[in-house]
Structures are given as C-alpha cells and as structure tokens.
Design a protein around this motif. Structure first.
Motif, PDB file in Angstrom:
ATOM      1  N   SER A  98      -7.613  29.740 -11.550  1.00 53.19           N
ATOM      2  CA  SER A  98      -8.148  31.076 -11.100  1.00 53.19           C
ATOM      3  C   SER A  98      -6.974  31.930 -11.037  1.00 53.19           C
ATOM      4  CB  SER A  98      -9.023  30.942  -9.556  1.00 53.19           C
ATOM      5  OG  SER A  98      -7.906  30.601  -8.748  1.00 53.19           O
ATOM      6  N   LEU A  99      -7.396  33.346 -10.873  1.00 51.82           N
ATOM      7  CA  LEU A  99      -6.359  34.268 -10.656  1.00 51.82           C
ATOM      8  C   LEU A  99      -5.446  34.059  -9.494  1.00 51.82           C
ATOM      9  CD1 LEU A  99      -8.376  37.367 -11.885  1.00 51.82           C
ATOM     10  CD2 LEU A  99      -6.666  36.171 -13.229  1.00 51.82           C
ATOM     11  N   VAL A 100      -4.256  34.487  -9.363  1.00 52.27           N
ATOM     12  CA  VAL A 100      -3.584  34.625  -8.244  1.00 52.27           C
ATOM     13  C   VAL A 100      -4.027  35.577  -7.185  1.00 52.27           C
ATOM     14  CG1 VAL A 100      -1.634  33.288  -9.333  1.00 52.27           C
ATOM     15  CG2 VAL A 100      -1.799  35.858  -8.972  1.00 52.27           C
ATOM     16  N   GLY A 101      -3.594  35.305  -5.964  1.00 51.03           N
ATOM     17  CA  GLY A 101      -4.333  36.427  -5.015  1.00 51.03           C
ATOM     18  C   GLY A 101      -3.207  36.863  -3.954  1.00 51.03           C
ATOM     19  N   ASP A 102      -3.535  37.313  -2.955  1.00 51.18           N
ATOM     20  CA  ASP A 102      -2.620  37.910  -1.869  1.00 51.18           C
ATOM     21  C   ASP A 102      -1.621  36.835  -1.327  1.00 51.18           C
ATOM     22  OD1 ASP A 102      -5.009  37.360  -0.683  1.00 51.18           O
ATOM     23  OD2 ASP A 102      -4.297  37.842   1.191  1.00 51.18           O
ATOM     24  N   VAL A 103      -2.223  35.671  -1.225  1.00 52.16           N
ATOM     25  CA  VAL A 103      -1.376  34.384  -0.692  1.00 52.16           C
ATOM     26  C   VAL A 103       0.095  34.300  -1.163  1.00 52.16           C
ATOM     27  CG1 VAL A 103      -1.388  32.042  -0.014  1.00 52.16           C
ATOM     28  CG2 VAL A 103      -3.443  33.266   0.601  1.00 52.16           C
ATOM     29  N   TYR A 104      -0.281  34.006  -2.689  1.00 55.07           N
ATOM     30  CA  TYR A 104       0.954  34.151  -3.378  1.00 55.07           C
ATOM     31  C   TYR A 104       1.947  35.215  -3.413  1.00 55.07           C
ATOM     32  CZ  TYR A 104       3.679  34.905  -7.647  1.00 55.07           C
ATOM     33  OH  TYR A 104       4.630  35.066  -8.298  1.00 55.07           O
ATOM     34  N   LEU A 105       1.316  36.362  -3.394  1.00 62.18           N
ATOM     35  CA  LEU A 105       2.313  37.560  -3.360  1.00 62.18           C
ATOM     36  C   LEU A 105       3.129  37.752  -2.009  1.00 62.18           C
ATOM     37  CD1 LEU A 105      -0.223  39.932  -5.165  1.00 62.18           C
ATOM     38  CD2 LEU A 105       1.928  39.216  -6.198  1.00 62.18           C
ATOM     39  N   ARG A 106       2.255  37.491  -0.904  1.00 64.95           N
ATOM     40  CA  ARG A 106       2.907  37.594   0.359  1.00 64.95           C
ATOM     41  C   ARG A 106       3.809  36.483   0.252  1.00 64.95           C
ATOM     42  NH1 ARG A 106      -2.425  38.774   2.536  1.00 64.95           N
ATOM     43  NH2 ARG A 106      -2.690  36.563   2.994  1.00 64.95           N
ATOM     44  N   ARG A 107       3.791  35.294  -0.083  1.00 70.19           N
ATOM     45  CA  ARG A 107       4.714  34.019  -0.154  1.00 70.19           C
ATOM     46  C   ARG A 107       6.091  34.607  -1.018  1.00 70.19           C
ATOM     47  NH1 ARG A 107       1.293  28.672  -0.843  1.00 70.19           N
ATOM     48  NH2 ARG A 107       0.596  28.441   1.238  1.00 70.19           N
ATOM     49  N   ALA A 108       5.645  35.230  -2.280  1.00 69.94           N
ATOM     50  CA  ALA A 108       6.661  35.582  -3.067  1.00 69.94           C
ATOM     51  C   ALA A 108       7.633  36.916  -2.347  1.00 69.94           C
ATOM     52  CB  ALA A 108       6.105  36.113  -4.222  1.00 69.94           C
ATOM     53  N   LEU A 109       6.860  37.709  -1.742  1.00 70.67           N
ATOM     54  CA  LEU A 109       7.806  38.668  -1.208  1.00 70.67           C
ATOM     55  C   LEU A 109       8.480  38.251  -0.116  1.00 70.67           C
ATOM     56  CD1 LEU A 109       6.136  40.553  -3.087  1.00 70.67           C
ATOM     57  CD2 LEU A 109       5.539  41.989  -1.105  1.00 70.67           C
ATOM     58  N   GLU A 110       8.160  37.423   0.707  1.00 74.44           N
ATOM     59  CA  GLU A 110       8.700  36.955   1.836  1.00 74.44           C
ATOM     60  C   GLU A 110       9.978  35.957   1.286  1.00 74.44           C
ATOM     61  OE1 GLU A 110      10.109  36.196   5.498  1.00 74.44           O
ATOM     62  OE2 GLU A 110       8.340  37.648   5.012  1.00 74.44           O
ATOM     63  N   LEU A 111       9.716  35.328   0.149  1.00 73.55           N
ATOM     64  CA  LEU A 111      11.098  34.372  -0.283  1.00 73.55           C
ATOM     65  C   LEU A 111      12.036  35.169  -0.820  1.00 73.55           C
ATOM     66  CD1 LEU A 111      11.098  31.769  -2.906  1.00 73.55           C
ATOM     67  CD2 LEU A 111      12.174  33.682  -3.471  1.00 73.55           C
ATOM     68  N   PHE A 189      -2.087  27.476 -10.046  1.00 72.72           N
ATOM     69  CA  PHE A 189      -3.271  27.993 -10.062  1.00 72.72           C
ATOM     70  C   PHE A 189      -4.290  27.402 -11.060  1.00 72.72           C
ATOM     71  CE2 PHE A 189      -0.399  30.289 -12.750  1.00 72.72           C
ATOM     72  CZ  PHE A 189      -1.073  30.543 -14.078  1.00 72.72           C
ATOM     73  N   GLY A 190      -3.720  26.526 -11.819  1.00 69.58           N
ATOM     74  CA  GLY A 190      -4.508  25.824 -12.739  1.00 69.58           C
ATOM     75  C   GLY A 190      -3.850  24.241 -13.099  1.00 69.58           C
ATOM     76  N   THR A 191      -4.382  23.424 -13.777  1.00 73.03           N
ATOM     77  CA  THR A 191      -4.117  22.244 -14.150  1.00 73.03           C
ATOM     78  C   THR A 191      -3.025  22.154 -15.003  1.00 73.03           C
ATOM     79  OG1 THR A 191      -5.810  21.758 -15.713  1.00 73.03           O
ATOM     80  CG2 THR A 191      -6.281  21.138 -13.575  1.00 73.03           C
ATOM     81  N   MET A 192      -2.758  23.236 -15.895  1.00 76.96           N
ATOM     82  CA  MET A 192      -1.557  23.263 -16.639  1.00 76.96           C
ATOM     83  C   MET A 192      -0.666  24.268 -16.356  1.00 76.96           C
ATOM     84  SD  MET A 192      -3.332  22.455 -20.252  1.00 76.96           S
ATOM     85  CE  MET A 192      -1.858  22.765 -21.241  1.00 76.96           C
ATOM     86  N   GLU A 193       0.670  24.236 -16.531  1.00 80.97           N
ATOM     87  CA  GLU A 193       1.672  25.186 -16.351  1.00 80.97           C
ATOM     88  C   GLU A 193       1.081  26.444 -17.360  1.00 80.97           C
ATOM     89  OE1 GLU A 193       5.828  25.251 -15.234  1.00 80.97           O
ATOM     90  OE2 GLU A 193       5.758  25.043 -17.456  1.00 80.97           O
ATOM     91  N   ASP A 194       1.276  27.725 -16.941  1.00 78.37           N
ATOM     92  CA  ASP A 194       1.017  28.845 -17.729  1.00 78.37           C
ATOM     93  C   ASP A 194       1.950  28.934 -19.027  1.00 78.37           C
ATOM     94  OD1 ASP A 194      -0.204  31.563 -18.188  1.00 78.37           O
ATOM     95  OD2 ASP A 194       1.968  32.069 -17.874  1.00 78.37           O
TER      96      ASP A 194
END
Length: 213
Positions: A98-111, A189-194
């Motif tokens: 599925s598409l990435v959402g706010d959870v990923y983005l908030r984690r990325a920004l915090e990193l 976000f999927g079973t295979m790497e983008d």
C-alpha cells in the motif's frame, strides 16, 4: 492494432476495440501492424481511423491509431471488462502493499532531527493540505507551489536541499538524484523491495530505510 505503448496504452486500446465489437456484435479482424502500414504503399487500401475520430464505425476496415482511450465506448461495459481484466495471482501478490502514510513520514523526519543539526524540512506535494494536517511542526515548511509550471518549480527547490526523504515514485527519486546527499526511503510497504530503492542501492546511493509501520 498498434503494438507500441506501455501497459495503460494497450489496455485502453484493447478496451476501446473490444467495446466496438461488443456493441455491434461484430467479429472485427485485427491486422498486424506490418499489414496495416501497407496503406502507405497502396492507394486502394484505406481504413477508418478510429484514433482520429474517436467514435463510431464505418463500412471499411478499422484501424486503431495512437492508442485510443474511448471511455464513452467501453465504460458501459465496465462489469464485463472487469471479468476479463483480472490480475494473475503471481502479479497481484508481487508487491501486496500500500501507499506509505504519515507514520513513515513522521519517523523519517524524527530520524533526520536526530542525525542533523537543526534541520529544516521543505515539503512539496500535490496535497499540501494533507501534509499540513499530519506533519505540522516548527521546522516543517510547506513550500509546494500550484498552477502552471509548479512541478518544475518544486523540483528546482527540492534539488537545493542537502538530503531527501522520499515516498514513492520517480518524481521524488529524481529530486533526490539532483540534490545528492542522504536519501531516506520507506521499507515494508510490500512483499518486494521497490525497484527504485533497489536501483539506488545498487548504484551507491547513501540510503537509510525507515519502516512504514
């Protein structure tokens, strides 16, 4: 039928042609491209150019040009087309994501906040309202533009950044390519790497992966 074009073009061409047959209950022969091109050599060979007029049939042979996508022709038969256009299990499950959402983005920004000294995040998106609701912070600037030329202006801005947080797609990838520096990408976000992530990994990009959940 024209064999060129990518998947979307071919599906539009198939659906338009199929709908003509379905509506008229006709068996319309499909000519190979090499045969169709003979009209360039022989004056007596002529075709009704469906791609130029968009609708209707004629008394002569039918030639589909330029990947017609006549929604008015095939939309009435959507249910029947969906019965044909069913994904094979091995294709459907390739990513199963599925598409990435706010959870990923908030984690990325915090990193990035932990990694870099007092960073400022420049956000570009075709849905800045969503970004404002989910990513609002003192160090986040919603800088995307609108109107004609917006995509170019936004990429020019992103290219000036030191590092990039990507989601999906070639737009973000090319902004990261132009900017250089570190690239944060989603994983899980999927079973295979983008494929873009795989490509960047294989060519030496400095990648950091962040789980989407």
């Amino acid at each position: 039928m024209d064999p060129t074009g990518r998947l979307g073009n071919k599906l539009c061409q198939y659906s338009s042609f199929w709908a003509l047959q379905r509506r008229e209950w006709l068996q319309l022969p499909v000519l190979p491209e090499a045969c169709a091109r003979q009209q360039e050599n022989f004056l007596s060979i002529s075709y009704f150019h469906y791609g130029e007029s968009g609708t209707g049939l004629s008394d002569g042979p039918l030639l589909l040009l330029d990947h017609p996508c006549s929604l008015t022709e095939f939309h009435p038969y959507r249910r029947e087309l969906l019965q044909q256009l069913r994904w094979r299990p091995e294709v459907r499950s390739m990513y199963n994501g599925s598409l990435v959402g706010d959870v990923y983005l908030r984690r990325a920004l915090e990193l990035c906040r932990q990694r870099y000294h007092r960073p400022v995040f420049v956000v570009s998106s075709d849905d800045l309202a969503w970004c404002g609701r989910h990513l609002a912070a003192a160090d986040v600037v919603l800088a995307g533009s609108t109107g004609a030329g917006a995509a170019g202006r936004d990429m020019a801005l992103l290219a000036q950044c030191n590092h990039t947080v990507m989601t999906h797609g070639t737009y973000g990838f090319f902004a990261a390519f132009l900017a250089g520096g570190d690239v944060v990408v989603p994983v899980g976000f999927g079973t295979m790497e983008d494929y873009l992530t795989s490509m960047m990994r294989s060519t030496g990009f400095n990648l950091t992966t962040v789980p989407v959940e």
